[in-house]
Design a protein around this motif. Structure first.
Motif, mmCIF file in Angstrom:
data_model
loop_
_atom_site.group_PDB
_atom_site.id
_atom_site.type_symbol
_atom_site.label_atom_id
_atom_site.label_comp_id
_atom_site.label_asym_id
_atom_site.label_seq_id
_atom_site.Cartn_x
_atom_site.Cartn_y
_atom_site.Cartn_z
ATOM 1 N N ARG A 43 -7.708 8.206 2.344
ATOM 2 C CA ARG A 43 -8.534 7.218 2.243
ATOM 3 C C ARG A 43 -8.355 6.265 3.520
ATOM 4 N N HIS A 62 -3.154 5.469 -1.380
ATOM 5 C CA HIS A 62 -4.359 5.958 -0.415
ATOM 6 C C HIS A 62 -4.285 7.315 -0.207
ATOM 7 N N TRP A 80 -7.780 -1.162 10.505
ATOM 8 C CA TRP A 80 -7.958 -0.096 9.404
ATOM 9 C C TRP A 80 -6.540 0.591 8.920
ATOM 10 N N HIS A 113 0.847 -1.003 -0.168
ATOM 11 C CA HIS A 113 0.025 0.016 0.028
ATOM 12 C C HIS A 113 0.810 1.258 -0.069
ATOM 13 N N VAL A 128 -8.895 2.223 4.506
ATOM 14 C CA VAL A 128 -9.416 0.561 3.971
ATOM 15 C C VAL A 128 -9.414 -0.243 5.339
ATOM 16 N N ARG A 129 -10.433 -1.081 5.344
ATOM 17 C CA ARG A 129 -10.497 -2.107 6.107
ATOM 18 C C ARG A 129 -9.854 -3.327 5.809
#
Length: 272
Positions: A129, A126, A141, A91, A131-132
C-alpha cells in the motif's frame, strides 16, 4: 544490550534537496524475554522519540525471538511501541517472522496477530500500500511492501525460493503523482527491482549478518549474500539503507555487528 544510533544523510536524485525530512527507523525487534523484553522496547521508543523524527518507520519482525527465549504476547510489545510519536505518524510493515505459524488460507481469513496488535495501538500497517503524506506544504509518498519471505521455509538457507505476499508493482501503482517516494521493504532482496523514481528504500531483516568476522558476514538471509547485508548501498543512483536491527535471530549473540536505531536525514538540512 548496547544500543547505537546510526545516522545517514543520503542525497538520492529522486528526493528534492530543498525538502528536509528526518526518518527514524526501527527494525527486527524480535521481542521476547529475556533478550528484548518490554523494558528494552520502551527504551528503544524513548530513544527514538528523543531523536526528533518527522516520521517513524517500523520495518517488521516484531516477535519470534531467538533460541533460549520466551515469546511475548503481541499486546505487550505493541503497547510499548504505542509510545512512539512523530508529527507525520508511526508507520509499519510486517516481516517474515510475523507470519510464523500462518498459512495463506489463514491470512485470507484475517490479519496476523502482529498486524492486529499494531492497529490496536494506532499504528497503521502498510501491506502493498502507498499513502500520500503532507509535509511542510508539500507531499511525498510512503509505500509499504508485503513481506517477500512470508511463507518461505524458516530454517532453510535456500533464499532463492521465495514465497511471499509482496506486490511491488501493485504498491507503486497507487502512487498517482510525480512526488517523491520512500519504500519500506523488510527484506532488501527487492532492491534490484525497485524503479529509479523511488527515492529511498529502507530495509532490515539481515541483522547486518549478526555475526561479522574479519570483515565478512558468513550467514546473511538473502539470495544476494552480503551484497545488501548492511548500510547505505547505492546502485545506478538508487539508494538503499539496511538496518542491522535491534534484536536477535537464531542464537542471542552479536559479534562485529550492533543493535541500532537508524536516522535518515533527507534534504538540504540533513545533507553532508
Amino acid at each position: 544490550m548496547t544500543l547505537h544510533v546510526t545516522h545517514y544523510a543520503p542525497k538520492p536524485p529522486a528526493w528534492p534537496q530543498d525538502m528536509s525530512l528526518r526518518i527514524v527507523a526501527l527494525a527486527d525487534l524480535h521481542a521476547c524475554t529475556p533478550w528484548t523484553n518490554p523494558g528494552h522496547v520502551a527504551e528503544f521508543c524513548r530513544r527514538a522519540n528523543d531523536l526528533m523524527p518527522d516520521i517513524i518507520l517500523l520495518l517488521g519482525d516484531y516477535a519470534s525471538g531467538p533460541r533460549l527465549s520466551l515469546e511475548l504476547d503481541p499486546s505487550r510489545w505493541a503497547a510499548a511501541l504505542g509510545a512512539l510519536s512523530a508529527p507525520l505518524g508511526v508507520h509499519a510493515i510486517l516481516g517474515n517472522h510475523d507470519y510464523d505459524g500462518y498459512s495463506r488460507a489463514d491470512i485470507a481469513r484475517g490479519p496476523t496477530r502482529a498486524e492486529t496488535a499494531l492497529a490496536a495501538v494506532g499504528i497503521p500497517v502498510h501491506i502493498n500500500r502507498a499513502v500520500r503524506i503532507a509535509h511542510g506544504g508539500r507531499y511525498f509518498w510512503l509505500a509499504g511492501l508485503g513481506d517477500q519471505f512470508a511463507f518461505s521455509p524458516k530454517h532453510s538457507r535456500r533464499y532463492d525460493r521465495l514465497d511471499g505476499v509482496d506486490d511491488l508493482k501493485g504498491a507503486l501503482a497507487q502512487v498517482s503523482t510525480d512526488e517523491p517516494v520512500v519504500l519500506m521493504a523488510h527484506e532488501p532482496d527487492i532492491f534490484p527491482e525497485v524503479p529509479g523514481h523511488v527515492a529511498l528504500t529502507l530495509s532490515g531483516h539481515t541483522h547486518g549478518g549478526q555475526v561479522r568476522l574479519f570483515g565478512k558476514t558468513p550467514v546473511v538471509p538473502s539470495r544476494y549474500g552480503s551484497r545488501y547485508a548492511y548500510g547505505h548501498i547505492v546502485e545506478e543512483d538508487r539508494h538503499l539503507i539496511v538496518s542491522s536491527g535491534l534484536g536477535f535471530s537464531g542464537w542471542p549473540v552479536r559479534l562485529g555487528t550492533k543493535s541500532e536505531i537508524v536516522v535518515v536525514d533527507l534534504g538540504k538540512e540533513g545533507a553532508t
